[in-house]
Design an enzyme around this catalytic site. Structure first.
Site, short mmCIF file in Angstrom:
data_model
loop_
_atom_site.label_atom_id
_atom_site.label_comp_id
_atom_site.label_asym_id
_atom_site.label_seq_id
_atom_site.Cartn_x
_atom_site.Cartn_y
_atom_site.Cartn_z
N HIS A 14 25.42 -36.13 -42.35
CA HIS A 14 24.32 -36.28 -43.30
C HIS A 14 24.58 -35.62 -44.65
O HIS A 14 24.26 -36.19 -45.67
CB HIS A 14 23.06 -35.68 -42.66
CG HIS A 14 21.82 -35.87 -43.45
ND1 HIS A 14 21.38 -37.11 -43.85
CD2 HIS A 14 20.90 -34.98 -43.93
CE1 HIS A 14 20.25 -36.98 -44.53
NE2 HIS A 14 19.95 -35.70 -44.61
N PHE A 46 8.14 -28.53 -42.10
CA PHE A 46 9.51 -29.04 -42.07
C PHE A 46 10.41 -28.01 -41.38
O PHE A 46 10.10 -26.82 -41.39
CB PHE A 46 10.01 -29.32 -43.49
CG PHE A 46 10.56 -30.70 -43.64
CD1 PHE A 46 9.72 -31.79 -43.87
CD2 PHE A 46 11.93 -30.94 -43.52
CE1 PHE A 46 10.22 -33.06 -43.99
CE2 PHE A 46 12.43 -32.22 -43.64
CZ PHE A 46 11.59 -33.29 -43.87
N ASP A 83 33.70 -38.78 -54.60
CA ASP A 83 34.57 -39.00 -55.76
C ASP A 83 34.70 -37.75 -56.64
O ASP A 83 35.81 -37.35 -57.00
CB ASP A 83 34.05 -40.16 -56.61
CG ASP A 83 33.82 -41.43 -55.80
OD1 ASP A 83 34.06 -41.40 -54.57
OD2 ASP A 83 33.39 -42.44 -56.39
N GLU A 143 13.21 -35.79 -40.55
CA GLU A 143 12.65 -34.65 -39.86
C GLU A 143 11.12 -34.63 -39.97
O GLU A 143 10.44 -33.98 -39.17
CB GLU A 143 13.22 -33.41 -40.56
CG GLU A 143 13.19 -32.15 -39.81
CD GLU A 143 14.10 -31.13 -40.51
OE1 GLU A 143 15.26 -31.46 -40.82
OE2 GLU A 143 13.63 -30.01 -40.76
#
Lengths: 617, 290
Positions: free
Chosen positions: A386, A116, A254, A288
């Protein structure tokens, strides 16, 4: 209006909220309030995996993981927190497996691991297989597994309850324990000494105290007060400040906005992650993991351009670098497509069987939404908003801070709403699923333990009044502007002016746009005047949150005259450790004449074993 | 539950319903036609929007509306909006809510087929609104959207999900193990992991259960989604609670109510082979009896 009384109230039922609930629910009387149903939470959209140095497939250790996290965050990471996260990652993964999470397996039947972005062997030598995964729906499986465990442990959920306010009192005004007539006190020892280390001791009121939350029940329109000794915010992110985003419609920040309106600071909000591979034009996330499994980014000329930007780990560089490289290719005219406005994610050299086994969902997204067949055609992609690295400041015990050091007794936060800060200026892929599990668990334990030794704080008379006034004000107005146009204008200016590339000019533009939009919002009209399932009303409330947060993001970005991680200033393209190796803190304050103003402050970065270095991959 | 009527049936709500939402511009009389901004002209191909842009078109959405505070029965309303090539049914609903009638109510969250909020009946078929592209539908006719069937309608496209989740909770949808936990992970072979992969995909959207004619007539039936989630554990080699779950599904409202109609498999937005999973649970029950 209804009132409820719980030891612990958890706000949000994504990964962090449910992980906290599993701990808290076994120790104290706990309620989980969610504005959705738990399984709708956006944890379920996470795809690629959750990193932990299990070393199941190759040599690895948590110290390398810590280093990668610190370097990935461009050294703005609080290193003590990163150490906690990476060390506890191993148990966090094993906990989930024991709860039943169906991880992919190695031929030996162990949890499989894959590469990753930004995760490396021995401090950057080469990519390492560290991400534990369940195909490309790891978040889905985490959310489902945690919900399953909540069902097993009979966690009490209040579904479709919108928390709209936090009851936060100045300690000097808070009536506690024996001072409250008729309170049913549970037996407890040493109730006078109820704060954790650094917290207030009764008789010496300082700082703030939590008394509960105010919630709106969607199905009836009724207001509920939940009195609680401890409150855990696990409300997720705020991606809807941007137009192009991987985030759900419901990610409107929120919890961040409520804390901010109650005078708590927000930390590092200018750092927003743009994930490199959103489906072009739509923003839908392609993990990814596509690159972890061998996918390659190419420009219009077919060039593997990441070789120029990150010669060692190429397409598996951290997200900020890849996103910026992609945007740069497009700016310099090497974008693909009729408008040259995206790049291509090439999977065509991978075996279709391999794609089906490891990347089934995301390849289906490409087929469904763009009509592209990833077996044979490259997929159009462009960065998509994101993840918020910033949020409500917390310490490693998930306790919320009201300034750089002071704990708010009874208030906890975990997951994307919080800023611990393990992600610094740029989060590594998979570290968010890790964050929610590690700090969700810590928050749940800490909140329950606090509740079991703390006094009740009395809910003041009329605690719901401000919330009711806000809602009634929106409902009473009969003429004015609908929220949708304001929301769209906000998202447009944020995409145009506060995205991957920023300058003083664009940020000032965004700030003045937001100011005007706030003014328009003060006259917003809600069309649905009903009580039942009034989503028109709640979307309007959410827009108010987004406007506040957008302003904080832009203020932080203006003040930070350097480039670091996810924040890139074209007018200040270099990292400036002398002036900006520090967290940004934004406070909302009220002036003597009643105006609301923002105050900027800074907080030191905790550095333990890693000295800042130039960040190269 | 709100009254059931076939699409195309006008339900006279009366004019009194219009008072409460006078500012909405959406008189709740049946078959009212609304036009969105820029979309007032009859349906037509509008060509493209700018150089290399996306083709736009007008589409009429025919929505089943029901407001419990105003209506005694559901009714139909038509809305015409201009949409684009990559737009989905959810985009059209959002546009109607944003630009024409803010009272239109539906659930949505992730908007790409993962969260399971927006299962609804589109042209008579259960689907996720966020995963159904308008260009894949026949837009020469109105696109008919109604709530999923078999669950009480709360407002417009929103149904009460509690009976659905109650059935799910009843099948013990969690890993059951005995004995001491291992220090590391439990070992599971790749074929054992593969055995239940299909049913791990479930997002609990209820598209399957609410497409099942048996469930429509007998709300006590567990329904396909609950059985799918039982299957996910019954065939997990790490689980030791299969007997308990099989006993639950052997109930008269259990797996034997399935008539193998395949509606559920067709409705599943995740492509789970639900009828097959149910058959495997039936086979496990038969094998156990033998």
């Amino acid at each position: 209006m209804q009132t409820h009384k719980f030891d612990v109230v958890i706000v949000g039922a994504g990964g962090a909220g449910m992980r906290a609930a599993l701990e808290s629910g076994q120790r104290a009387r706990t309620a989980v309030l969610t504005k959705l149903y738990p399984t709708r939470s956006h944890t379920g959209a996470a795809q690629g995996g959750m990193c932990a140095a299990l070393a199941n497939v190759e040599e690895d250790n948590w110290e390398w993981h810590t280093f990668d996290t610190v370097k990935g965050g461009d050294y703005l990471v609080d290193q003590d927190a990163a150490e906690v996260m990476c060390k506890e990652a191993i148990d966090a993964v094993l906990d989930l497996e024991k709860m039943g999470l169906p991880f992919n397996r190695t031929p030996e039947g162990r949890i499989d691991q894959r590469r990753f972005g930004g995760h490396t062997r021995n401090h950057g030598e080469a990519a390492v297989r560290r991400s534990c995964f369940a195909a490309d729906r790891t978040g889905h499986m985490i959310l489902q597994t945690l919900y399953q465990q909540c069902v097993k442990h009979e966690v009490e959920f209040f579904n479709e309850y919108y928390v709209l306010d936090l009851l936060l009192l100045d300690a000097k005004d808070a009536r506690t324990g024996a001072e409250i007539e008729g309170m049913d006190e549970r037996p407890e020892g040493g109730s006078q000494d109820h704060g954790p280390a650094g917290g207030p001791v009764a008789g010496v009121p300082a700082g703030k105290r939590v008394a509960g939350v105010v919630a709106y029940e969607l199905s009836t329109g009724e207001i509920h007060i939940f009195q609680a000794k401890a409150v855990v915010f696990a409300t997720g992110g705020a991606g809807k400040v941007y137009k192009t985003t991987s985030n759900a419609h419901t990610l409107t920040g929120d919890g961040m906005a409520i804390a901010y309106r109650r005078g708590l600071p927000l930390e590092d909000m200018e750092f927003f992650q743009f994930h490199p591979t959103g489906l072009a034009g739509l923003g839908i996330l392609l993990s990814e993991a596509a690159r972890g499994e061998g996918g390659i980014l190419r420009n219009a000329d077919g060039e593997r351009f990441m070789e120029r930007y990150a010669p060692t780990i190429k397409d598996l560089a951290p997200r900020d670098i890849v996103a910026r490289s992609m945007a740069n290719e497009v700016r310099e005219g090497r974008g693909a497509g009729p408008n040259k406005d995206y790049v291509l994610l090439d999977l065509t050299h991978l075996e279709p069987a391999h794609i089906d086994a490891k990347l089934p969902d995301i390849t289906e997204f490409a087929r469904t939404y763009l009509g592209v067949e990833p077996y044979t055609e490259p997929v159009p992609v462009y960065p998509t908003a994101h993840y918020a690295m910033g949020g409500v400041p917390t310490n490693v015990n998930s306790e919320v801070l009201s300034d750089n050091t002071t704990v708010v007794p009874g208030l906890y936060a975990a997951g994307e709403v919080a800023c611990v800060s393990v992600h610094g200026s740029n989060r590594l892929g998979t570290n968010s699923l890790l964050d929610i599990n590690v700090f969700g668990k810590r928050a749940g334990i800490a909140a329950a333990e606090y509740a079991n030794r703390a006094d009740w704080v009395a809910v003041p008379e009329g605690a719901e009044a401000e919330t009711v006034a806000m809602l009634e004000g929106m409902l009473a107005r009969t003429t004015g502007e609908r929220p949708a146009a304001i929301r769209r204008a906000l998202q447009d200016t944020m995409d145009a002016n506060a995205q991957v590339f920023r300058t003083e000019g664009t940020l000032k533009q965004a700030l003045s746009d937001i100011e005007r939009l706030k003014e328009r919002f003060s006259r917003v009209v809600v069309q649905d005047k009903g009580r039942r399932f009034n989503t028109d009303l709640l979307e309007t409330v959410e827009l108010g949150f987004l406007l506040d947060l957008a302003e904080v993001i832009v203020l932080g970005a203006l003040e930070r005259r350097e480039s670091r991680g996810g924040h890139f200033r074209e007018d200040y393209p270099n990292r400036d450790d002398v002036n900006f190796m520090r967290h940004t803190m934004v406070y909302r304050e009220t002036t003597a004449d009643g105006r609301l103003v923002n105050r900027l402050d800074f907080k030191p970065v905790v550095q333990t074993r890693y000295k800042p270095m130039e960040r190269k991959y | 539950m709100a009254g059931e009527k076939e699409p195309g049936t006008r339900s006279a709500t009366g004019e009194e319903g219009g008072e409460g939402i006078a500012t909405s511009g959406a008189a709740p009389s049946s078959d009212y036609d609304h036009a969105g901004k820029g979309g007032a002209s009859p349906r037509q191909e509008k060509g493209t929007d700018g150089a290399g842009g996306i083709p736009s078109f007008d589409v009429t959405m025919r929505l089943r509306r029901y407001n419990p505070e105003l209506d005694t029965e559901p009714h139909w309303e038509n809305y015409t909006v201009t949409m684009y090539g990559t737009d989905r049914v959810l985009d059209a609903l959002s546009k109607i809510k944003a630009e024409i009638d803010g009272t239109l109510t539906f659930r949505r969250s992730c908007a790409h087929g993962i969260c399971g909020s927006d299962a609804m009946r589109v042209n008579g078929r259960n689907r996720l609104a966020c995963k159904t592209l308008l260009k894949d539908l026949d837009i020469s006719k109105p696109v008919v959207v109604e709530p999923i069937k078999g669950l009480p309608v709360e407002k417009d496209l929103v149904v009460d999900m509690e009976p659905f989740f109650a059935a799910y909770r009843e099948v013990m949808p969690f890993l059951i193990t005995r004995g001491a936990e291992p220090t590391r992970e439990r070992v599971q072979s790749q074929p054992d992991r593969e055995r239940f992969d299909d049913t791990t995909k479930c997002i609990l959207c209820a598209a399957c259960t609410s497409s099942c004619p048996v469930f429509w007539t007998d709300g006590q039936y567990f329904g396909p989604a609950a059985i799918v989630n039982a299957h996910r554990f019954i065939f997990d080699s790490r689980d030791q609670g299969s007997d308990l779950r099989l006993e639950i599904l052997n109930d008269r409202e259990g797996v034997w109510r399935c008539r193998t109609i395949f509606n559920c498999s067709e409705a599943c937005p995740r492509g789970i082979q639900i009828t097959k999973a149910i058959a495997e649970v039936k086979q496990a029950l038969i094998a156990r009896k033998l």
